[in-house]
Scaffold this motif. Structure first.
Motif, short mmCIF file in Angstrom:
data_model
loop_
_atom_site.label_atom_id
_atom_site.label_comp_id
_atom_site.label_asym_id
_atom_site.label_seq_id
_atom_site.Cartn_x
_atom_site.Cartn_y
_atom_site.Cartn_z
N ARG A 368 -7.47 0.16 -8.38
CA ARG A 368 -8.45 -1.18 -8.99
C ARG A 368 -8.19 -1.32 -10.69
O ARG A 368 -8.32 -2.56 -10.73
N ARG A 369 -8.58 -0.36 -11.17
CA ARG A 369 -8.52 0.10 -12.56
C ARG A 369 -6.64 -0.17 -13.46
O ARG A 369 -7.45 -0.74 -14.57
N MET A 370 -6.45 0.66 -12.02
CA MET A 370 -4.66 0.60 -12.86
C MET A 370 -4.23 -0.46 -12.56
O MET A 370 -3.04 -1.04 -12.84
N ALA A 371 -4.15 -1.83 -11.50
CA ALA A 371 -3.63 -3.05 -11.22
C ALA A 371 -2.90 -3.52 -12.53
O ALA A 371 -1.96 -3.60 -12.60
N PRO A 372 -4.03 -3.79 -13.54
CA PRO A 372 -3.23 -4.52 -14.20
C PRO A 372 -2.55 -4.16 -15.02
O PRO A 372 -1.35 -4.65 -15.81
N LEU A 373 -3.02 -3.02 -15.35
CA LEU A 373 -1.34 -1.59 -16.43
C LEU A 373 -0.31 -1.53 -15.55
O LEU A 373 1.06 -2.04 -16.00
N ARG A 374 -0.83 -1.81 -13.99
CA ARG A 374 0.81 -1.31 -13.38
C ARG A 374 1.25 -3.17 -13.61
O ARG A 374 2.30 -3.11 -13.44
N ALA A 375 0.97 -3.91 -13.23
CA ALA A 375 1.83 -5.27 -14.04
C ALA A 375 2.36 -5.29 -14.72
O ALA A 375 3.22 -6.32 -14.44
N THR A 376 1.91 -4.68 -15.95
CA THR A 376 2.91 -5.53 -17.62
C THR A 376 3.72 -4.10 -17.88
O THR A 376 4.24 -4.39 -17.43
N TYR A 377 3.19 -2.46 -17.18
CA TYR A 377 4.70 -1.86 -17.49
C TYR A 377 4.52 -1.26 -15.72
O TYR A 377 3.66 -0.50 -15.37
N PRO A 378 5.60 -1.44 -14.81
CA PRO A 378 5.96 -1.51 -13.63
C PRO A 378 6.18 0.13 -13.19
O PRO A 378 5.80 0.89 -12.39
N ASN A 379 7.02 0.73 -14.76
CA ASN A 379 7.63 2.19 -14.25
C ASN A 379 6.75 3.21 -14.75
O ASN A 379 6.54 3.85 -15.50
N LEU A 380 4.81 3.30 -14.10
CA LEU A 380 4.40 3.85 -14.78
C LEU A 380 4.93 5.10 -13.60
O LEU A 380 5.23 5.73 -12.36
N VAL A 381 4.67 5.99 -14.04
CA VAL A 381 4.60 7.65 -13.10
C VAL A 381 3.93 8.74 -14.27
O VAL A 381 2.86 8.73 -14.70
N ARG A 382 3.70 9.37 -13.40
CA ARG A 382 2.72 10.62 -12.89
C ARG A 382 3.72 12.63 -12.59
O ARG A 382 4.91 12.35 -12.18
N LYS A 383 2.99 13.67 -13.35
CA LYS A 383 3.78 14.61 -12.18
C LYS A 383 4.12 14.76 -10.81
O LYS A 383 5.15 15.36 -10.56
N GLU A 384 3.16 14.08 -10.53
CA GLU A 384 3.36 14.49 -9.27
C GLU A 384 3.54 13.61 -8.89
O GLU A 384 4.04 13.83 -7.43
N THR A 385 4.48 12.18 -8.67
CA THR A 385 5.12 11.15 -8.58
C THR A 385 6.60 11.77 -9.08
O THR A 385 7.88 11.40 -7.92
N LEU A 386 6.75 12.45 -10.02
CA LEU A 386 8.20 12.92 -10.47
C LEU A 386 8.91 14.40 -9.22
O LEU A 386 10.19 14.56 -9.85
N LEU A 387 7.64 14.85 -9.19
CA LEU A 387 7.40 16.48 -8.74
C LEU A 387 7.66 16.44 -7.48
O LEU A 387 7.62 15.33 -7.20
#
Length: 514
Positions: A368-387
């Motif tokens: 819910r809090r990350m949605a605005p950031l993701r809408a502006t910058y869709p290529n958000l990644v974390r180590k958990e999503t890369l590995l």
């Protein structure tokens, strides 16, 4: 005819008693009759001794010539024609495939005044800075340092030992020319400590080195073992001898190397990111512990505010309990929210297609809090999503080891943006300066918050908002500068580890103060 020298033996005795002679029995057949003869061989021991000594001398000379060749060879070949100096690509690759020989510095010999034990407190980067301080203090006091104990009882409850995060052998060996470091106390002293026969205390925060000379050293001499049970910010930022400041840097940038497992996995994450182009690391410090500790609740609903307040009162060592969130936010003392961060990155013209690696734990409020950031910058990644899950299997429930991965990725990023000036933000900023003043955007939250509110209330156009954000941060990109020194308020001055200018190229700008 036999070319052998024979010696007749009569009455069981030889004609000669020379100690260098050996007698050997054999039979000689002559005129159909077997005649017994004894044969004396004189091994030339003196000759063999000469040969052995000569061989030793030759080999010694060869070794010396090789050493001289390695030292002078490159210098001499610089002036030689290309054909003599040329190395083909295969030889270069072959040479690079072998690790460079590690040359350990010579041990420093000094009279040991006693033993210093330390228990670090806080998260990974707070402990990292503390370890650097403790090494410098031990060196100055001429004591033996025991490998520091890491915090296992704080909010993160990470059971990791020093050797689970850092290469302990490198830590000890690389500093042996400065200070003696042991993995544990000698047996006799260890038994005393186990019986509680040692002196334990927290040193005073932001102390200069004279405090340790006058207060701590006499205690070490008296008790032989002193235990410092808190280590966060216990050494001053400024006013210390240059050799102490440089040693703090040496420990931070060279001796505190992560374990090979952490290093390898960190390189893997960086490699995955690099294959897709440049990347930005966002240290989005919007986690539950930070919000509860700081009392910052901007954008939270009533249930979330109550949850954060309850957590703050649950930890007695968090001394501040009653906090005015909005006042603190206006003073620039709160981390930016994910929504505010999206606005600032966009105002700074950060490419919306860039990969953004989130270096943080679980974001409070979730998607819910990350949605605005993701809408502006869709290529958000974390180590958990890369590995793969199997890659992180051994790191789960070890927050400091996970933070070490984020630290490594942060150092390698094209841009580093922390949304709060906590310990990781400061230590990574200083390390990136050491690596060549890599771009680090230091957000001025006290200046940004009113601009964000004006734009949100539609009192400021987007163009004006963007221009003001860019202008206020033109010189906050990790550029070379000196630390701000405030002698009476060390907590408010620039942190040593965020800008260790003593270890960086000298600047013309003088030290500034408020």
């Amino acid at each position: 005819m036999m070319l052998l020298r024979l010696a007749k033996v009569s009455d069981g005795k030889s004609d000669h008693c020379d100690s260098e002679e050996m007698e050997m029995g054999f039979n000689v057949l002559s005129d159909g009759e077997m005649k017994s003869r004894r044969f004396i061989v004189r091994p030339r021991i003196k000759v063999w001794m000469v040969r052995a000594i000569t061989t030793v001398i030759i080999w010694t000379s060869v070794v010396q010539l090789i050493a001289i060749g390695e030292f002078w060879g490159p210098r001499l070949l610089k002036g030689m024609p290309y054909c003599f100096n040329h190395q083909d690509e295969s030889s270069v690759v072959l040479k690079a495939s072998f690790p460079a020989k590690v040359v350990l510095p010579p041990k420093r010999i000094y009279k040991n005044n006693g033993y210093l034990m330390v228990s670090c407190n806080g998260g990974l980067n707070q402990m990292r800075a503390a370890i650097c301080d403790m090494v410098a203090i031990a060196r100055h006091l001429n004591v033996t340092l025991i490998v520091p104990e890491l915090d296992k009882s704080s909010f993160w409850a990470d059971p990791s030992e020093f050797q689970d995060i850092f290469d302990v052998d490198n830590f000890i060996a690389s500093l042996r020319d400065e200070v003696r470091i042991l993995k544990q106390l000698p047996p006799r002293l260890k038994r005393r400590v186990e019986l509680g026969l040692f002196y334990s205390m927290p040193p005073i925060s932001w102390s200069d080195i004279s405090y340790y000379e006058k207060q701590i050293l006499p205690l070490i001499r008296k008790h032989k073992v002193v235990h410092l049970n808190r280590t966060d910010a216990r050494l001053a930022n400024n006013g210390l001898p240059l050799e102490i400041q440089k040693l703090r840097c040496r420990v931070n940038f060279n001796a505190l190397r992560f374990t090979s497992q952490i290093e390898q996995l960190g390189r893997k994450i960086v490699s995955i990111l690099r294959k897709k182009g440049p990347f930005l690391v966002l240290h989005l410090r919007y986690e539950m512990d930070m919000l509860a500790f700081s009392g910052c609740t901007h954008g939270c609903d009533s249930n979330e505010v109550e949850e954060l307040t309850t957590m703050r009162y649950a930890y007695p060592w968090w001394k501040e309990k009653v906090i005015n969130s909005e006042l603190k936010r206006k003073d620039g003392l709160c981390p930016l929210t994910p929504e505010e961060t999206a606005l600032i990155l966009k105002a700074l013209d950060i490419d919306h297609n860039i990969q953004i690696y989130i270096a943080a734990g679980e974001i409070f409020g979730g998607e819910r809090r990350m949605a605005p950031l993701r809408a502006t910058y869709p290529n958000l990644v974390r180590k958990e999503t890369l590995l793969e899950p199997s890659d992180l299997m051994y790191f789960q429930n070890h927050s400091s080891q996970m933070a070490a991965l984020d630290y490594l990725v942060s150092l390698e990023s094209d841009i580093f943006v922390p949304t709060y000036d906590g310990n990781m933000a400061k230590v990574v900023e200083g390390h990136r300066r050491f690596l060549g003043f890599k771009r680090t955007i230091q957000l001025d939250r006290k200046h940004l918050v009113p601009l964000i509110d004006l734009y949100t209330n539609k009192s400021l156009s987007w163009n004006d908002f963007s221009i003001k954000v860019k202008k206020s941060h033109a010189k906050r990109m990790g550029n070379p500068k000196r630390r701000v020194v405030i002698p009476s308020r060390p907590k408010e001055e620039d942190y040593f580890y965020s800008n260790p200018y003593e270890c960086l190229p000298l600047q013309d700008e003088p030290l500034s103060s408020i």
